[in-house]
Design an enzyme around this catalytic site. Structure first.
Site, PDB file in Angstrom:
ATOM      1  N   LYS A   1      30.403 126.770  47.772  1.00 21.79           N
ATOM      2  CA  LYS A   1      29.895 127.691  48.790  1.00 21.79           C
ATOM      3  C   LYS A   1      30.424 129.101  48.546  1.00 21.79           C
ATOM      4  CE  LYS A   1      30.616 128.920  53.592  1.00 21.79           C
ATOM      5  NZ  LYS A   1      31.314 128.594  54.854  1.00 21.79           N
TER       6      LYS A   1
ATOM      7  N   ASP B   1      26.273 126.619  54.320  1.00 27.47           N
ATOM      8  CA  ASP B   1      27.265 126.681  55.390  1.00 27.47           C
ATOM      9  C   ASP B   1      26.762 125.822  56.544  1.00 27.47           C
ATOM     10  OD1 ASP B   1      25.295 128.159  56.669  1.00 27.47           O
ATOM     11  OD2 ASP B   1      26.708 129.639  57.459  1.00 27.47           O
TER      12      ASP B   1
END
Length: 224
Positions: A128, A147
């Protein structure tokens, strides 16, 4: 009651939703404040389980004290902890930031690396964070940032049935054109904050509702 209407195939739906998201959020961009790749890396680490707004309140003092990887690597850990304390989980974040910057100094000449395998070798950096840094610091779409908003909306929209971010990312990468990988994430995050909230999604005013298998009937704007 969940909609049972017929919907276009996933590929067709996701491209139309992407078009609408671009129209709805034309100026959507990374909401973290930074000037350099290392500052973006640090801000993204700090944003874990913390709002971007809170991070942006913390980073001016942090970056004034530690403007680059060399300064982050050398600052006393206790001082770094104090500077990032209000972002939560500050001891672990400070430890990871310092370790990551020390490796950036020793292994990469003080510059944030641009390859996924190098980025995820840094403390506190998973896919991420690496995707955010590569996309916004270097213009490289290496993957889809997943996310909590992207995870929730991608499931609601029927583009994945997974809960693991890596599996969700793989599903989305198969459906989206590579140039749009990051702009999908950033706009879906905006939509998740503004409309498709976790507890009370505003389906009645969602402009994606007709393409969403989770939207209740009747659709917004239709006669009941």
């Amino acid at each position: 009651m969940t909609s049972r209407r017929r919907l276009p195939a996933k590929k067709q739906r996701i491209l139309e939703i992407l078009t609408r998201l671009k129209r709805l959020y034309p100026d959507a961009t990374c909401s973290l404040d930074y000037e350099t790749p290392v500052q973006l890396l640090v801000a993204t680490i700090l944003s874990a389980q913390c709002t971007d707004a809170r991070v942006n309140k913390v980073t001016p003092a942090l970056f004034a004290r530690c403007p680059d990887a060399y300064a982050m690597a050398a600052v006393p850990l206790e001082e770094l902890e104090t500077l990032v304390k209000s972002t939560g989980f500050y001891r672990n974040k400070a430890k990871n930031i310092q370790a990551a910057c020390q490796k950036i100094v020793t292994d990469f000449g003080g510059e944030v690396p641009q390859r996924m395998e190098d980025l995820i070798s840094l403390a506190g950096v998973a896919r991420k964070t690496a995707n955010v840094v590569m996309a916004h610091a270097f213009g490289i779409n290496a993957g889809v940032t997943v996310d909590t908003h992207v995870k929730r909306l991608s499931n609601r929209l029927g583009f994945t049935q997974h809960s693991d971010p890596i599996k969700i990312e793989r599903d989305l990468m198969k459906l989206l054109p590579q140039p749009d990988w990051e702009n999908w994430s950033i706009r879906l995050i905006y939509h998740g904050r503004a409309v498709c909230m976790a507890r009370n999604p505003a389906c009645d005013r969602c402009q994606l509702a007709d393409l969403c298998p989770s939207a209740p009937l009747p659709l917004p704007g239709s006669s009941a």
